[in-house]
Design a protein around this motif. Sequence first.
Motif, PDB file in Angstrom:
ATOM      1  N   GLU A   6      26.521  21.911  28.485  1.00 61.33           N
ATOM      2  CA  GLU A   6      26.778  23.123  28.132  1.00 61.33           C
ATOM      3  C   GLU A   6      26.267  24.312  29.194  1.00 61.33           C
ATOM      4  O   GLU A   6      24.924  24.289  29.352  1.00 61.33           O
ATOM      5  CB  GLU A   6      26.485  23.445  26.674  1.00 61.33           C
ATOM      6  N   ALA A   7      27.134  25.122  29.887  1.00 58.27           N
ATOM      7  CA  ALA A   7      26.433  25.838  30.894  1.00 58.27           C
ATOM      8  C   ALA A   7      25.547  26.955  30.137  1.00 58.27           C
ATOM      9  O   ALA A   7      24.520  27.555  30.903  1.00 58.27           O
ATOM     10  CB  ALA A   7      27.654  26.559  31.737  1.00 58.27           C
ATOM     11  N   TYR A   8      25.941  27.356  28.822  1.00 58.55           N
ATOM     12  CA  TYR A   8      25.160  28.425  28.543  1.00 58.55           C
ATOM     13  C   TYR A   8      23.486  28.052  28.402  1.00 58.55           C
ATOM     14  O   TYR A   8      22.570  28.818  28.205  1.00 58.55           O
ATOM     15  CB  TYR A   8      25.568  28.682  27.073  1.00 58.55           C
ATOM     16  N   ALA A   9      23.339  26.622  28.176  1.00 58.02           N
ATOM     17  CA  ALA A   9      22.068  26.302  27.580  1.00 58.02           C
ATOM     18  C   ALA A   9      21.047  25.666  29.071  1.00 58.02           C
ATOM     19  O   ALA A   9      20.026  25.331  29.137  1.00 58.02           O
ATOM     20  CB  ALA A   9      22.092  24.763  27.055  1.00 58.02           C
ATOM     21  N   ARG A  10      21.930  25.956  30.087  1.00 54.29           N
ATOM     22  CA  ARG A  10      21.135  25.686  31.601  1.00 54.29           C
ATOM     23  C   ARG A  10      19.791  26.623  31.814  1.00 54.29           C
ATOM     24  O   ARG A  10      19.914  27.730  31.293  1.00 54.29           O
ATOM     25  CB  ARG A  10      22.135  25.764  32.705  1.00 54.29           C
ATOM     26  N   PRO A  11      18.773  26.004  32.421  1.00 51.35           N
ATOM     27  CA  PRO A  11      17.747  26.740  32.506  1.00 51.35           C
ATOM     28  C   PRO A  11      17.711  27.885  33.685  1.00 51.35           C
ATOM     29  O   PRO A  11      18.471  27.457  34.567  1.00 51.35           O
ATOM     30  CB  PRO A  11      16.681  25.787  32.787  1.00 51.35           C
ATOM     31  N   THR A  12      16.997  28.506  33.601  1.00 50.81           N
ATOM     32  CA  THR A  12      16.886  29.628  34.890  1.00 50.81           C
ATOM     33  C   THR A  12      16.663  28.942  35.893  1.00 50.81           C
ATOM     34  O   THR A  12      15.540  28.209  36.068  1.00 50.81           O
ATOM     35  CB  THR A  12      15.848  30.740  34.589  1.00 50.81           C
ATOM     36  N   PRO A  13      17.463  29.112  37.053  1.00 53.04           N
ATOM     37  CA  PRO A  13      17.126  28.246  38.419  1.00 53.04           C
ATOM     38  C   PRO A  13      16.192  28.914  39.115  1.00 53.04           C
ATOM     39  O   PRO A  13      15.915  30.140  39.187  1.00 53.04           O
ATOM     40  CB  PRO A  13      18.517  28.347  38.808  1.00 53.04           C
ATOM     41  N   THR A  14      15.545  27.868  39.818  1.00 52.86           N
ATOM     42  CA  THR A  14      14.533  28.358  40.713  1.00 52.86           C
ATOM     43  C   THR A  14      14.684  27.529  42.236  1.00 52.86           C
ATOM     44  O   THR A  14      15.354  26.619  41.968  1.00 52.86           O
ATOM     45  CB  THR A  14      12.902  27.984  40.144  1.00 52.86           C
ATOM     46  N   PHE A  15      13.943  27.937  43.234  1.00 49.62           N
ATOM     47  CA  PHE A  15      13.929  27.370  44.203  1.00 49.62           C
ATOM     48  C   PHE A  15      12.572  26.864  44.822  1.00 49.62           C
ATOM     49  O   PHE A  15      11.634  27.881  44.247  1.00 49.62           O
ATOM     50  CB  PHE A  15      14.716  27.995  45.448  1.00 49.62           C
ATOM     51  N   ARG A  16      12.265  26.239  45.980  1.00 55.42           N
ATOM     52  CA  ARG A  16      10.937  25.950  46.270  1.00 55.42           C
ATOM     53  C   ARG A  16      10.649  27.031  47.649  1.00 55.42           C
ATOM     54  O   ARG A  16      11.012  26.861  48.822  1.00 55.42           O
ATOM     55  CB  ARG A  16      10.789  24.604  46.952  1.00 55.42           C
ATOM     56  N   GLY A  45      24.391  28.587  48.208  1.00 56.48           N
ATOM     57  CA  GLY A  45      23.600  29.949  47.737  1.00 56.48           C
ATOM     58  C   GLY A  45      22.685  30.586  49.154  1.00 56.48           C
ATOM     59  O   GLY A  45      22.462  29.826  49.971  1.00 56.48           O
ATOM     60  N   PRO A  46      22.450  31.679  48.960  1.00 49.21           N
ATOM     61  CA  PRO A  46      21.448  32.140  49.875  1.00 49.21           C
ATOM     62  C   PRO A  46      20.288  31.448  50.118  1.00 49.21           C
ATOM     63  O   PRO A  46      19.794  31.123  51.473  1.00 49.21           O
ATOM     64  CB  PRO A  46      21.181  33.527  49.444  1.00 49.21           C
ATOM     65  N   ILE A  47      19.459  30.978  49.081  1.00 49.25           N
ATOM     66  CA  ILE A  47      18.589  29.959  49.145  1.00 49.25           C
ATOM     67  C   ILE A  47      18.963  29.068  47.749  1.00 49.25           C
ATOM     68  O   ILE A  47      19.066  29.510  46.857  1.00 49.25           O
ATOM     69  CB  ILE A  47      17.101  30.533  48.863  1.00 49.25           C
ATOM     70  N   THR A  48      19.180  27.663  48.076  1.00 52.71           N
ATOM     71  CA  THR A  48      19.815  27.086  47.113  1.00 52.71           C
ATOM     72  C   THR A  48      18.801  26.789  45.959  1.00 52.71           C
ATOM     73  O   THR A  48      17.546  27.101  46.371  1.00 52.71           O
ATOM     74  CB  THR A  48      20.047  25.564  47.710  1.00 52.71           C
ATOM     75  N   PHE A  49      19.352  26.503  44.875  1.00 55.28           N
ATOM     76  CA  PHE A  49      18.429  26.269  43.716  1.00 55.28           C
ATOM     77  C   PHE A  49      17.986  24.888  43.634  1.00 55.28           C
ATOM     78  O   PHE A  49      18.731  24.110  43.083  1.00 55.28           O
ATOM     79  CB  PHE A  49      19.167  26.574  42.381  1.00 55.28           C
TER      80      PHE A  49
END
Length: 391
Positions: free
Chosen positions: A5-15, A327-331
């Motif tokens: 479920e896309a709605y349930a996905r966590p907020t993405p982050t990168f290193r 993406g500009p910086i991948t998640f």
Amino acid sequence: MNSSEAYARPTPTFRSELTRVGRGTPMGELLRRYWHPIGLSSDAGQTPKMVRALGEDLVLFRDRSGRPGLVYPRCAHRGASLLYGRVEERGIRCCYHGWLFNVDGQCLEQPCQPGAHPSAVRQPVYPVEERYGLIFAYMGPGDRRPLLPRYDVLESVPSGEFIEADDSSIGSGGPAIVPCNWLQHFENVMDPLHVPILHGTFSGPQFTDLMNLMPEVRFEASPNAVRSIQLRTLDSGRLHRRITEAVLPTVRAVANPRAQTEGPCSLLGWVLPLDDTSFRIYSAGRVKAPGDLGKIRSHFNGRLWSELTDEEHRRFPGDYEAQVSQGPITFHSEEHLARSDRGVAMLRSLLASQVSAVAGGENPGGVTFEPASEVIKITAGTQIITAAGGR
Ligand code: FES
Ligand SMILES: [Fe+2]
């Protein structure tokens, strides 16, 4: 994430410690312990040129006695940009009040105030050196400046060949400046398993028939960083062994995948982060005729990337589309690294360990301060071997 479920996905982050390159950031400080190409030799001329590297804008020029210089743009007097300076025998003269600075940053003249002591003023500069047709800059602390490396594959040049440099980001498939984080490209060097998929079917076939076969791949730590050994079985039963290497800090040692010949890799590429979300590639390689290096550009359906329509870019995506679309910086938080990503994981973990070493006050791997020890041995290349001949 177990749910779809896309709605349930966590907020993405990168290193950020692996991706951000600004001064004072962990990776920015690691990268600043090495030399990076910031232009072709021909970019350093009598007209000052703005260049971008590791998130900094700098002015590149060559004084009339032939010495290249790389200066912080804001004049030490009152900040006019030296981009509008005039190049002279002894350095660059600011257009506003005529202060003259040499390539070491020393102020030599202040014509508006005769009798002053210009030597007390310094313009910030970075040291540069020329090699392989490129201008290399060292942007780190002066007391940690290593020797500019030499690479064995570019040092021994057979007769009839010479070294040529290129700044058109060959290998990214697209334009010279690629709008995404540099690591998305650099870690691709340790991703040989995408070759038969992306280059063999989606965008191609772009390389040789052999490269379209799915290889058996082994990844291993190398003295330079990480390498992959790719084996493909030939009709004769012999093995085609191809080695590609990622070399600290950002060097690609990848033999031309279109070449039919065996031998050591004759081409190196330096991935230069311009800032956090764009990079370009400088290359140097052994060639037989001027312009040979630029000819190893990828074709898509027989045409160059720049010649494709929007629709064709979707029908024939290449490295540019794959990497920029991350993406500009991948998640990194959204990834699912698999066994085929072992080389990527090894490279990231090596980079993380080097970031920690520098943060802890040590020198990173691959730097050398002893003259005559600066030659880096490259193992990348291709070879036909017998099945028993050392997989
Ligand atoms: S601002 Fe450069 S000389 Fe005055
Ligand atoms: Fe690729």
